[in-house]
Design a protein around this motif. Structure first.
Motif, PDB file in Angstrom:
ATOM      1  N   CYS A   7      13.061  63.101  38.252  1.00  0.00           N
ATOM      2  CA  CYS A   7      12.505  62.012  38.543  1.00  0.00           C
ATOM      3  C   CYS A   7      11.675  61.625  37.421  1.00  0.00           C
ATOM      4  CB  CYS A   7      11.475  62.057  39.622  1.00  0.00           C
ATOM      5  SG  CYS A   7      11.863  62.395  41.301  1.00  0.00           S
ATOM      6  N   GLU A   8      11.007  62.631  36.065  1.00  0.00           N
ATOM      7  CA  GLU A   8      10.666  61.950  34.838  1.00  0.00           C
ATOM      8  C   GLU A   8      11.187  60.787  34.507  1.00  0.00           C
ATOM      9  OE1 GLU A   8       8.380  64.429  31.989  1.00  0.00           O
ATOM     10  OE2 GLU A   8       7.467  64.896  34.020  1.00  0.00           O
ATOM     11  N   SER A   9      12.648  61.769  33.622  1.00  0.00           N
ATOM     12  CA  SER A   9      13.158  60.838  32.602  1.00  0.00           C
ATOM     13  C   SER A   9      13.922  59.506  33.680  1.00  0.00           C
ATOM     14  CB  SER A   9      15.313  62.138  32.472  1.00  0.00           C
ATOM     15  OG  SER A   9      15.125  61.948  33.683  1.00  0.00           O
ATOM     16  N   LYS A  10      14.589  59.666  35.032  1.00  0.00           N
ATOM     17  CA  LYS A  10      14.538  58.621  36.111  1.00  0.00           C
ATOM     18  C   LYS A  10      13.567  57.294  35.352  1.00  0.00           C
ATOM     19  CE  LYS A  10      18.840  59.459  37.999  1.00  0.00           C
ATOM     20  NZ  LYS A  10      20.277  58.929  37.799  1.00  0.00           N
ATOM     21  N   CYS A  11      12.657  57.791  35.707  1.00  0.00           N
ATOM     22  CA  CYS A  11      11.490  56.737  35.646  1.00  0.00           C
ATOM     23  C   CYS A  11      11.279  55.968  34.329  1.00  0.00           C
ATOM     24  CB  CYS A  11      10.629  57.468  36.902  1.00  0.00           C
ATOM     25  SG  CYS A  11      10.740  57.316  38.118  1.00  0.00           S
ATOM     26  N   GLU A  12      11.543  56.811  33.225  1.00  0.00           N
ATOM     27  CA  GLU A  12      11.366  56.525  31.962  1.00  0.00           C
ATOM     28  C   GLU A  12      12.008  55.393  31.955  1.00  0.00           C
ATOM     29  OE1 GLU A  12       9.096  56.186  28.712  1.00  0.00           O
ATOM     30  OE2 GLU A  12       8.595  57.584  30.320  1.00  0.00           O
ATOM     31  N   ALA A  13      12.845  55.897  32.114  1.00  0.00           N
ATOM     32  CA  ALA A  13      14.363  54.839  31.554  1.00  0.00           C
ATOM     33  C   ALA A  13      14.189  53.404  33.211  1.00  0.00           C
ATOM     34  CB  ALA A  13      16.251  55.322  32.071  1.00  0.00           C
ATOM     35  N   ARG A  14      13.736  53.647  34.217  1.00  0.00           N
ATOM     36  CA  ARG A  14      13.462  52.732  34.920  1.00  0.00           C
ATOM     37  C   ARG A  14      12.226  51.696  34.857  1.00  0.00           C
ATOM     38  NH1 ARG A  14      16.163  49.540  38.502  1.00  0.00           N
ATOM     39  NH2 ARG A  14      14.704  48.835  39.967  1.00  0.00           N
ATOM     40  N   CYS A  15      11.372  52.238  33.757  1.00  0.00           N
ATOM     41  CA  CYS A  15      10.004  52.028  33.400  1.00  0.00           C
ATOM     42  C   CYS A  15      10.126  51.592  32.421  1.00  0.00           C
ATOM     43  CB  CYS A  15       9.148  52.691  33.974  1.00  0.00           C
ATOM     44  SG  CYS A  15       8.643  52.861  35.813  1.00  0.00           S
ATOM     45  N   SER A  16      11.044  51.928  31.550  1.00  0.00           N
ATOM     46  CA  SER A  16      10.982  51.306  30.177  1.00  0.00           C
ATOM     47  C   SER A  16      10.588  50.181  29.188  1.00  0.00           C
ATOM     48  CB  SER A  16      12.269  51.946  29.079  1.00  0.00           C
ATOM     49  OG  SER A  16      12.846  51.110  30.268  1.00  0.00           O
ATOM     50  N   ALA A  18       8.736  48.438  31.254  1.00  0.00           N
ATOM     51  CA  ALA A  18       7.561  47.348  33.003  1.00  0.00           C
ATOM     52  C   ALA A  18       6.665  46.966  31.629  1.00  0.00           C
ATOM     53  CB  ALA A  18       7.237  48.730  33.343  1.00  0.00           C
ATOM     54  N   GLY A  19       5.887  46.398  32.494  1.00  0.00           N
ATOM     55  CA  GLY A  19       4.693  45.437  31.514  1.00  0.00           C
ATOM     56  C   GLY A  19       3.001  46.575  31.333  1.00  0.00           C
ATOM     57  N   VAL A  20       3.010  46.963  32.529  1.00  0.00           N
ATOM     58  CA  VAL A  20       1.935  47.719  33.085  1.00  0.00           C
ATOM     59  C   VAL A  20       2.812  49.439  33.478  1.00  0.00           C
ATOM     60  CG1 VAL A  20       0.056  48.460  34.371  1.00  0.00           C
ATOM     61  CG2 VAL A  20       1.060  46.143  34.130  1.00  0.00           C
ATOM     62  N   LYS A  21       3.062  50.403  32.080  1.00  0.00           N
ATOM     63  CA  LYS A  21       4.499  50.891  31.887  1.00  0.00           C
ATOM     64  C   LYS A  21       3.548  52.451  32.916  1.00  0.00           C
ATOM     65  CE  LYS A  21       7.546  54.022  29.473  1.00  0.00           C
ATOM     66  NZ  LYS A  21       7.567  54.389  28.223  1.00  0.00           N
ATOM     67  N   ASP A  22       2.058  52.604  32.725  1.00  0.00           N
ATOM     68  CA  ASP A  22       2.026  53.929  33.434  1.00  0.00           C
ATOM     69  C   ASP A  22       1.670  53.949  35.001  1.00  0.00           C
ATOM     70  OD1 ASP A  22      -0.022  51.799  33.822  1.00  0.00           O
ATOM     71  OD2 ASP A  22      -1.937  53.192  33.250  1.00  0.00           O
ATOM     72  N   ARG A  23       1.681  52.684  35.553  1.00  0.00           N
ATOM     73  CA  ARG A  23       1.942  52.290  36.809  1.00  0.00           C
ATOM     74  C   ARG A  23       2.582  52.151  37.949  1.00  0.00           C
ATOM     75  NH1 ARG A  23      -0.461  46.388  39.248  1.00  0.00           N
ATOM     76  NH2 ARG A  23       1.579  46.133  40.060  1.00  0.00           N
ATOM     77  N   CYS A  24       4.006  51.292  36.675  1.00  0.00           N
ATOM     78  CA  CYS A  24       5.626  51.791  37.261  1.00  0.00           C
ATOM     79  C   CYS A  24       5.820  53.629  37.539  1.00  0.00           C
ATOM     80  CB  CYS A  24       6.380  50.904  36.042  1.00  0.00           C
ATOM     81  SG  CYS A  24       7.778  50.922  36.357  1.00  0.00           S
ATOM     82  N   SER A  40      20.005  52.278  38.832  1.00  0.00           N
ATOM     83  CA  SER A  40      19.809  52.642  37.635  1.00  0.00           C
ATOM     84  C   SER A  40      19.610  51.378  37.183  1.00  0.00           C
ATOM     85  CB  SER A  40      21.110  52.394  36.972  1.00  0.00           C
ATOM     86  OG  SER A  40      21.554  51.543  37.783  1.00  0.00           O
ATOM     87  N   GLY A  41      19.149  51.277  35.681  1.00  0.00           N
ATOM     88  CA  GLY A  41      18.922  50.365  35.234  1.00  0.00           C
ATOM     89  C   GLY A  41      17.340  49.920  35.037  1.00  0.00           C
ATOM     90  N   THR A  42      16.772  48.927  34.662  1.00  0.00           N
ATOM     91  CA  THR A  42      15.191  48.616  34.223  1.00  0.00           C
ATOM     92  C   THR A  42      14.673  48.148  35.714  1.00  0.00           C
ATOM     93  OG1 THR A  42      15.166  46.834  32.822  1.00  0.00           O
ATOM     94  CG2 THR A  42      14.730  48.946  32.331  1.00  0.00           C
ATOM     95  N   TYR A  43      15.741  47.199  36.588  1.00  0.00           N
ATOM     96  CA  TYR A  43      14.983  45.929  37.549  1.00  0.00           C
ATOM     97  C   TYR A  43      16.787  45.591  38.950  1.00  0.00           C
ATOM     98  CZ  TYR A  43      14.018  42.500  39.694  1.00  0.00           C
ATOM     99  OH  TYR A  43      13.246  41.004  40.262  1.00  0.00           O
ATOM    100  N   GLY A  44      15.855  45.941  39.586  1.00  0.00           N
ATOM    101  CA  GLY A  44      17.535  45.838  40.211  1.00  0.00           C
ATOM    102  C   GLY A  44      17.911  46.809  41.096  1.00  0.00           C
ATOM    103  N   LYS A  63       7.376  48.556  47.253  1.00  0.00           N
ATOM    104  CA  LYS A  63       6.431  50.418  46.821  1.00  0.00           C
ATOM    105  C   LYS A  63       7.119  50.485  45.028  1.00  0.00           C
ATOM    106  CE  LYS A  63       4.613  54.670  47.731  1.00  0.00           C
ATOM    107  NZ  LYS A  63       2.928  54.311  48.221  1.00  0.00           N
ATOM    108  N   CYS A  64       8.391  50.519  44.947  1.00  0.00           N
ATOM    109  CA  CYS A  64       9.158  51.184  44.786  1.00  0.00           C
ATOM    110  C   CYS A  64       9.434  49.668  43.093  1.00  0.00           C
ATOM    111  CB  CYS A  64      10.197  51.991  44.723  1.00  0.00           C
ATOM    112  SG  CYS A  64       9.900  53.173  46.189  1.00  0.00           S
ATOM    113  N   PRO A  65       9.235  50.573  42.173  1.00  0.00           N
ATOM    114  CA  PRO A  65       9.631  49.508  41.156  1.00  0.00           C
ATOM    115  C   PRO A  65      10.709  49.489  40.855  1.00  0.00           C
ATOM    116  CG  PRO A  65       8.758  51.697  40.152  1.00  0.00           C
ATOM    117  CD  PRO A  65       8.267  51.585  41.271  1.00  0.00           C
TER     118      PRO A  65
END
Length: 65
Positions: A7-16, A18-24, A40-44, A63-65
């Motif tokens: 989850c950490e690595s997937k979310c790190e990529a997903r939120c890379s 993001a405007g508010v990274k800690d919340r993402c 996959s990707g940062t959006y969509g 709920k999910c970014p």
């Protein structure tokens, strides 16, 4: 259950980007643990993870970014 590293690595990529990274990262982490999937990707791309896509917050928004 997915390991937190997954989850950490997937979310790190997903939120890379993001405007508010800690919340993402926080919400992505919650969704990843429940769904065992992060799109996959940062959006969509949420169709890759219907569980992640369909989780809603108390206001009925995604709920999910």
């Amino acid at each position: 259950m997915a390991g937190s590293d997954f989850c950490e690595s997937k979310c790190e990529a997903r939120c890379s980007k993001a405007g508010v990274k800690d919340r993402c990262l926080k919400y992505c982490g919650i969704c990843c643990e429940k769904c065992n999937c992060v799109p996959s990707g940062t959006y969509g791309n949420k169709d890759e993870c219907p569980c992640y896509r369909d989780m809603k917050n108390s206001k009925g928004k995604s709920k999910c970014p």
